[in-house]
Design an enzyme around this catalytic site. Structure first.
Site, PDB file in Angstrom:
ATOM      1  N   TYR A   1      14.263   4.024  60.362  1.00  0.00           N
ATOM      2  CA  TYR A   1      14.572   4.598  59.365  1.00  0.00           C
ATOM      3  C   TYR A   1      13.346   3.368  58.257  1.00  0.00           C
ATOM      4  O   TYR A   1      13.517   2.919  58.632  1.00  0.00           O
ATOM      5  CB  TYR A   1      16.042   3.717  59.267  1.00  0.00           C
ATOM      6  CG  TYR A   1      16.336   4.812  57.989  1.00  0.00           C
ATOM      7  CD1 TYR A   1      16.354   5.906  56.968  1.00  0.00           C
ATOM      8  CD2 TYR A   1      17.099   3.574  56.965  1.00  0.00           C
ATOM      9  CE1 TYR A   1      17.059   6.585  55.882  1.00  0.00           C
ATOM     10  CE2 TYR A   1      18.132   4.809  55.800  1.00  0.00           C
ATOM     11  CZ  TYR A   1      17.465   5.987  54.834  1.00  0.00           C
ATOM     12  OH  TYR A   1      18.162   6.620  54.143  1.00  0.00           O
TER      13      TYR A   1
ATOM     14  N   ARG B   1       7.534  13.665  47.669  1.00  0.00           N
ATOM     15  CA  ARG B   1       7.810  12.422  47.707  1.00  0.00           C
ATOM     16  C   ARG B   1       8.144  11.588  47.867  1.00  0.00           C
ATOM     17  O   ARG B   1      10.112  11.102  48.618  1.00  0.00           O
ATOM     18  CB  ARG B   1       8.508  12.608  46.343  1.00  0.00           C
ATOM     19  CG  ARG B   1       8.346  11.642  45.186  1.00  0.00           C
ATOM     20  CD  ARG B   1       9.634   9.706  45.956  1.00  0.00           C
ATOM     21  NE  ARG B   1      11.148  10.400  46.478  1.00  0.00           N
ATOM     22  CZ  ARG B   1      12.054  10.212  46.533  1.00  0.00           C
ATOM     23  NH1 ARG B   1      11.612   9.508  48.530  1.00  0.00           N
ATOM     24  NH2 ARG B   1      13.325  10.354  45.864  1.00  0.00           N
TER      25      ARG B   1
ATOM     26  N   LYS C   1      16.431  10.684  59.583  1.00  0.00           N
ATOM     27  CA  LYS C   1      17.844  11.126  58.557  1.00  0.00           C
ATOM     28  C   LYS C   1      18.909  11.541  59.402  1.00  0.00           C
ATOM     29  O   LYS C   1      19.669  11.152  58.944  1.00  0.00           O
ATOM     30  CB  LYS C   1      17.522  12.198  56.890  1.00  0.00           C
ATOM     31  CG  LYS C   1      16.522  11.323  56.511  1.00  0.00           C
ATOM     32  CD  LYS C   1      17.333  10.328  55.720  1.00  0.00           C
ATOM     33  CE  LYS C   1      16.420  10.132  54.242  1.00  0.00           C
ATOM     34  NZ  LYS C   1      17.306   9.292  53.096  1.00  0.00           N
TER      35      LYS C   1
ATOM     36  N   GLU D   1      15.485  16.570  50.475  1.00  0.00           N
ATOM     37  CA  GLU D   1      14.899  15.018  50.919  1.00  0.00           C
ATOM     38  C   GLU D   1      12.820  15.214  49.952  1.00  0.00           C
ATOM     39  O   GLU D   1      12.872  16.014  50.699  1.00  0.00           O
ATOM     40  CB  GLU D   1      15.268  14.939  52.948  1.00  0.00           C
ATOM     41  CG  GLU D   1      15.289  13.089  52.425  1.00  0.00           C
ATOM     42  CD  GLU D   1      16.249  12.067  51.906  1.00  0.00           C
ATOM     43  OE1 GLU D   1      17.391  12.576  51.817  1.00  0.00           O
ATOM     44  OE2 GLU D   1      15.829  11.439  51.111  1.00  0.00           O
ATOM     45  N   ASP D   2      14.266  13.927  49.190  1.00  0.00           N
ATOM     46  CA  ASP D   2      11.496  13.416  49.324  1.00  0.00           C
ATOM     47  C   ASP D   2      10.995  14.151  48.294  1.00  0.00           C
ATOM     48  O   ASP D   2      10.052  14.624  49.266  1.00  0.00           O
ATOM     49  CB  ASP D   2      10.994  12.788  50.443  1.00  0.00           C
ATOM     50  CG  ASP D   2      11.684  11.582  50.705  1.00  0.00           C
ATOM     51  OD1 ASP D   2      13.185  11.213  50.249  1.00  0.00           O
ATOM     52  OD2 ASP D   2      11.683  10.662  51.043  1.00  0.00           O
TER      53      ASP D   2
ATOM     54  N   ASP E   1      20.180  14.348  48.662  1.00  0.00           N
ATOM     55  CA  ASP E   1      20.221  13.222  49.173  1.00  0.00           C
ATOM     56  C   ASP E   1      20.019  11.913  48.008  1.00  0.00           C
ATOM     57  O   ASP E   1      20.585  11.179  47.662  1.00  0.00           O
ATOM     58  CB  ASP E   1      19.688  13.091  50.359  1.00  0.00           C
ATOM     59  CG  ASP E   1      20.229  11.785  50.997  1.00  0.00           C
ATOM     60  OD1 ASP E   1      20.809  10.625  50.520  1.00  0.00           O
ATOM     61  OD2 ASP E   1      19.289  11.136  51.587  1.00  0.00           O
ATOM     62  N   ASP E   2      18.840  12.567  47.098  1.00  0.00           N
ATOM     63  CA  ASP E   2      17.543  11.379  46.860  1.00  0.00           C
ATOM     64  C   ASP E   2      18.409  11.508  45.116  1.00  0.00           C
ATOM     65  O   ASP E   2      19.028  10.267  44.582  1.00  0.00           O
ATOM     66  CB  ASP E   2      16.659  11.973  46.510  1.00  0.00           C
ATOM     67  CG  ASP E   2      15.397  11.702  47.914  1.00  0.00           C
ATOM     68  OD1 ASP E   2      15.574  10.823  48.170  1.00  0.00           O
ATOM     69  OD2 ASP E   2      15.079  12.622  48.249  1.00  0.00           O
TER      70      ASP E   2
ATOM     71  N   ASN F   1      12.207   1.905  47.942  1.00  0.00           N
ATOM     72  CA  ASN F   1      11.544   1.881  49.247  1.00  0.00           C
ATOM     73  C   ASN F   1      10.273   2.796  49.283  1.00  0.00           C
ATOM     74  O   ASN F   1       9.706   3.164  48.832  1.00  0.00           O
ATOM     75  CB  ASN F   1      12.105   3.125  50.473  1.00  0.00           C
ATOM     76  CG  ASN F   1      13.621   2.942  50.238  1.00  0.00           C
ATOM     77  OD1 ASN F   1      14.314   1.633  50.339  1.00  0.00           O
ATOM     78  ND2 ASN F   1      14.798   3.491  50.160  1.00  0.00           N
TER      79      ASN F   1
HETATM   80  N1  NDP Z   1      17.746   2.932  48.100  1.00  0.00           N
HETATM   81  C1  NDP Z   1      18.338   4.260  47.785  1.00  0.00           C
HETATM   82  O1  NDP Z   1      18.499   5.107  48.740  1.00  0.00           O
HETATM   83  C2  NDP Z   1      17.245   5.030  47.687  1.00  0.00           C
HETATM   84  C3  NDP Z   1      16.243   4.564  47.060  1.00  0.00           C
HETATM   85  N2  NDP Z   1      15.276   5.453  46.674  1.00  0.00           N
HETATM   86  C4  NDP Z   1      13.632   5.217  45.235  1.00  0.00           C
HETATM   87  O2  NDP Z   1      13.731   4.696  44.448  1.00  0.00           O
HETATM   88  C5  NDP Z   1      11.991   4.958  43.909  1.00  0.00           C
HETATM   89  C6  NDP Z   1      12.175   6.956  43.092  1.00  0.00           C
HETATM   90  O3  NDP Z   1      12.640   8.023  43.621  1.00  0.00           O
HETATM   91  P1  NDP Z   1      13.158   8.330  42.724  1.00  0.00           P
HETATM   92  O4  NDP Z   1      13.904   8.987  42.156  1.00  0.00           O
HETATM   93  O5  NDP Z   1      13.428  10.557  43.548  1.00  0.00           O
HETATM   94  O6  NDP Z   1      11.440   9.100  41.806  1.00  0.00           O
HETATM   95  P2  NDP Z   1      11.034  10.271  40.830  1.00  0.00           P
HETATM   96  O7  NDP Z   1       9.129   9.908  40.959  1.00  0.00           O
HETATM   97  O8  NDP Z   1      11.788  10.909  40.676  1.00  0.00           O
HETATM   98  O9  NDP Z   1      11.048   9.152  39.917  1.00  0.00           O
HETATM   99  C7  NDP Z   1      10.673   8.042  39.724  1.00  0.00           C
HETATM  100  C8  NDP Z   1      10.772   7.237  38.396  1.00  0.00           C
HETATM  101  O10 NDP Z   1      10.525   6.400  38.534  1.00  0.00           O
HETATM  102  C9  NDP Z   1       9.205   6.208  37.000  1.00  0.00           C
HETATM  103  N3  NDP Z   1       8.374   5.291  36.850  1.00  0.00           N
HETATM  104  C10 NDP Z   1       7.098   5.543  37.905  1.00  0.00           C
HETATM  105  N4  NDP Z   1       6.574   4.717  37.310  1.00  0.00           N
HETATM  106  C11 NDP Z   1       6.530   3.074  36.619  1.00  0.00           C
HETATM  107  C12 NDP Z   1       6.566   2.170  35.966  1.00  0.00           C
HETATM  108  N5  NDP Z   1       5.212   1.797  36.489  1.00  0.00           N
HETATM  109  N6  NDP Z   1       7.646   1.419  35.005  1.00  0.00           N
HETATM  110  C13 NDP Z   1       8.618   1.929  34.912  1.00  0.00           C
HETATM  111  N7  NDP Z   1       9.118   3.598  34.994  1.00  0.00           N
HETATM  112  C14 NDP Z   1       8.122   4.041  36.760  1.00  0.00           C
HETATM  113  C15 NDP Z   1       8.675   7.532  36.719  1.00  0.00           C
HETATM  114  O11 NDP Z   1       8.633   7.819  35.376  1.00  0.00           O
HETATM  115  P3  NDP Z   1       7.828   9.136  34.881  1.00  0.00           P
HETATM  116  O12 NDP Z   1       9.201  10.070  35.337  1.00  0.00           O
HETATM  117  O13 NDP Z   1       7.301   8.841  33.120  1.00  0.00           O
HETATM  118  O14 NDP Z   1       7.266   9.244  35.740  1.00  0.00           O
HETATM  119  C16 NDP Z   1      10.115   7.933  37.168  1.00  0.00           C
HETATM  120  O15 NDP Z   1      11.324   8.496  35.588  1.00  0.00           O
HETATM  121  C17 NDP Z   1      11.680   5.874  45.398  1.00  0.00           C
HETATM  122  O16 NDP Z   1      10.518   4.325  45.942  1.00  0.00           O
HETATM  123  C18 NDP Z   1      12.214   6.281  46.904  1.00  0.00           C
HETATM  124  O17 NDP Z   1      12.406   5.525  47.915  1.00  0.00           O
HETATM  125  C19 NDP Z   1      15.403   7.255  46.084  1.00  0.00           C
HETATM  126  C20 NDP Z   1      16.211   7.389  46.922  1.00  0.00           C
HETATM  127  C21 NDP Z   1      17.636   7.301  47.524  1.00  0.00           C
HETATM  128  C1  PYR Z   2      16.527   6.399  51.233  1.00  0.00           C
HETATM  129  C2  PYR Z   2      15.629   8.017  50.168  1.00  0.00           C
HETATM  130  O1  PYR Z   2      16.302   8.822  50.361  1.00  0.00           O
HETATM  131  C3  PYR Z   2      14.514   7.528  49.641  1.00  0.00           C
HETATM  132  O2  PYR Z   2      14.562   6.373  49.556  1.00  0.00           O
HETATM  133  O3  PYR Z   2      13.916   8.107  49.841  1.00  0.00           O
HETATM  134 MG    MG Z   3      15.008  10.411  49.909  1.00  0.00          MG
END
Ligand code: NDP
Ligand code: PYR
Ligand code: MG
Length: 578
Positions: free
Chosen positions: A126, A179, A197, A269-270, A292-293, A434
């Site tokens: 993972y 993504r 997953k 997912e993603d 999931d996200d 991540n």
């Molecule tokens: N720990 C866990 O279980 C999980 C972790 N994640 C991680 O979270 C991260 C984001 O995922 P997700 O929310 O789906 O992605 P999204 O693409 O939906 O969201 C990313 C957000 O970050 C913002 N962003 C990007 N770059 C910057 C920056 N330099 N400064 C400020 N804001 C910024 C984007 O802004 P804008 O909207 O303006 O483009 C957007 O709002 C990934 O790395 C993913 O691996 C996700 C799910 C689960």
């Molecule tokens: C953990 C997860 O789902 C992610 O980083 O997208």
């Molecule tokens: Mg994910």
């Protein structure tokens, strides 16, 4: 010698209580019989192969004499040997490939090894290693691990589903690869994520492997490097969008329900956020789906926060939250926190949202930006003057909890963490992005820059940190705590819809598994070594909620749902072949 098809009688066919091999009344009294290959083909069948663990009697009965060296080795000893081998690899991707090879050779040994060594092997199968595996998936791809549905399959998706060898599917994890973790668009190579997953669904949640189906939808990629790569395995075109995209997804969703019925769980997912919210909204009223996200992550973070309150004191409503990243994870978590606050304090949701602020790539989300915001950001556009960057947002808002969900590494700088530590005795800092390369800060940075006062957890694991003679244990805030148990709960109750209340139920169950012993160590999540027990509790809470909401179809409701969930879990101990 020709291998033959032979009936194998499996002793004690009661261990798997649901799904394809569900024991019927008859089978509960007499061992069941299944037809599998014998002889050489048996050794090549990952579902039934036991390698050196075949006993002399089994070798005689199933034409295996001479095909194996004379020694007989227990499953335990096989595990020991494999762990010795895996530990010798220095490069994480080599460990990943060794694990994938094992899964292709001997499924039960793969799962037993993963269960018994979960803390050591989770980072291998993972995050973070699965991220690198996806980046290189084209060159490490050996045998199909899931279904590929591309634009070329348009009009034929039902036929494609029928090509998958297993027929009783209970859980599908699907991505379109746009993504992948914080690594961006990896197109068809995103397949590593559904595969990873679902390995966790089985190892952590006890859903049987034959009921799990990884799917990658390939509508092209906008990743220029992949488009130029002669070994890229996906469609060599830019991503289809709009009607073409949604028509393919609709055909997929319709075909899944037609082929597997309404109780199959589909985990999105993603996906990129411009599709993720829409797909979830569109299909959550007709299918058993969750994202999931957006939702799984929200449940895990809320659980960590509820647990953190035991260390901080006070209630959720007394906290102020600031997010870096206002996408799927950020807004999904924000909404579940607001819902829980509203449930606890009886205040309207619009009010509880006001304690939560988000920063995106353009700065703090404020009302003056409302017209230009994507719909999922609008509820967070509070009355506040514009703030351009995170550091100034931290100084202006003075959050007690800082959450990174931006996908961009090193964004929680020394100044940001020092600012958090300047007005919080115990700043809560969650760096969720991540894989490790994208984490907003490292555990060492969080503890050092806060002078050992941060309550810290991250999406990808970090080793313990020693600071001024004290050892700090960072937790892992990852949706892997939630989705396996959530999925198990939905499957055992025969749920046909996922509701937010079930995510809250999952979250509560996880928070309930954090004990004083964990708090004393500064942990806000229990260790993964206990995950099967944790998943059983999550599953039981989710199933109970499904019954309460009237969306469960497996009636009557079992009396003790925790015990029932445990009894339903796939057990990868070798079976005895008669
Ligand atoms: N720990 C866990 O279980 C999980 C972790 N994640 C991680 O979270 C991260 C984001 O995922 P997700 O929310 O789906 O992605 P999204 O693409 O939906 O969201 C990313 C957000 O970050 C913002 N962003 C990007 N770059 C910057 C920056 N330099 N400064 C400020 N804001 C910024 C984007 O802004 P804008 O909207 O303006 O483009 C957007 O709002 C990934 O790395 C993913 O691996 C996700 C799910 C689960
Ligand atoms: C953990 C997860 O789902 C992610 O980083 O997208
Ligand atoms: Mg994910």
């Amino acid at each position: 010698m020709e291998s033959t098809l032979k009936d194998i009688t499996v002793a004690g066919g009661v261990e798997d209580m649901y799904g394809e091999d569900r024991a019927t009344e008859d089978q509960l009294v007499t061992p069941w019989t299944i037809s599998v290959a014998s002889g050489y083909s048996l050794l090549r069948d990952p579902h039934h192969n036991k390698g050196l663990a075949f006993t002399d009697k089994e070798r005689d009965a199933h034409y295996l004499r001479g095909l194996l060296p004379p020694v007989t080795m227990s499953q335990k000893l096989q595990e020991k040997k494999l762990m010795d081998n895996i530990r010798q690899y220095q490069v994480p991707l080599q460990k990943y490939m060794a694990m994938m090879d094992l899964e292709e050779r001997n499924e039960r040994l793969f799962y037993q090894l993963l269960i018994d060594n979960v803390e050591e092997l989770l980072p291998v199968v993972y995050t973070p290693t699965v991220g690198e595996a996806c980046q290189k998936y084209g060159s490490i791809f050996k045998r199909p691990q899931g279904l590929y549905i591309s634009l070329k399959e348009k009009g034929k998706i039902l036929e494609v589903l029928k090509n998958w060898p297993e027929k009783s599917i209970q859980v599908i994890v699907v991505t379109d690869g746009e993504r992948i973790l914080g690594l961006g668009d990896l197109g068809c190579q995103g397949m590593g994520i559904p595969v990873g997953k679902l390995a966790l669904y089985t190892a952590l949640g006890g859903v049987r492997p034959s009921s799990c189906l990884p799917i990658t939808i390939d509508v092209g990629t906008n990743n220029e490097q992949l488009l130029k790569d002669e070994f890229y395995i996906g469609l060599r075109q830019r991503r289809a969008t709009g009607k073409e995209y949604y028509d393919l997804l609709h055909e997929f969703m319709t075909a899944v329900k037609q082929n597997y019925g309404e109780k199959v769980l589909i985990q999105f997912e993603d996906f990129a956020n411009h599709n993720a919210f829409e797909l979830l909204a569109k299909y959550s009223t007709t299918h058993l789906v969750f994202n999931d996200d957006i939702q799984g992550t929200a449940a895990v973070v809320l659980a960590g926060l509820v647990a953190a309150l035991k260390l901080l004191g006070g209630s959720l409503a007394e906290q102020t939250f600031l997010f870096l990243g206002a996408g799927e994870a950020g807004t999904g978590i924000a909404e579940l926190i607001a819902l829980e606050m509203s449930k606890q304090s009886k205040a309207p949701l619009e009010e509880t949202r006001k304690k939560i602020f988000l920063v995106d790539s353009k700065g703090l989300i404020v009302s003056s930006r409302k017209d230009s915001l994507q719909h999922f950001k609008k509820p967070w556009a509070h009355e506040h003057e514009p703030v351009k960057d995170l550091l100034n947002a931290v100084k202006a808002i003075k959050p007690t909890v800082l959450i990174g969900s931006s996908g961009v590494g090193q964004t929680f700088t020394k100044e940001v963490i020092e600012a958090m530590a300047s007005f919080n005795e115990k700043p809560v800092i969650l760096a969720l992005s991540n894989p490790t390369s994208q984490s907003e800060c490292t555990a060492e940075e969080a503890y050092t820059w806060s002078q050992g006062r941060a309550i810290f957890a991250s999406g990808s694991p970090f080793d313990p940190v020693e600071y001024k003679g004290k050892v700090y244990l960072p937790g892992q805030a990852n949706n892997a705590y939630i989705f396996p148990g959530l999925g198990l709960g939905l499957v055992i109750s025969g749920a046909i819809r996922v509701h937010n209340a079930m995510l809250l139920a999952a979250s509560e169950a996880l928070a309930g598994q954090v004990s004083k012993e964990h708090f004393d160590k500064g942990l806000i999540y229990p260790p993964f070594s206990n995950i099967r027990k944790i998943s059983a509790h999550i599953a039981a809470n989710v199933a109970a909620k499904a019954y309460e909401l009237g969306v469960a179809t497996h009636l009557p409701q079992p009396e003790n749902l925790v015990k029932y969930a445990e009894s339903c879990m796939y057990n990868p101990n070798y079976r005895t072949y008669r």
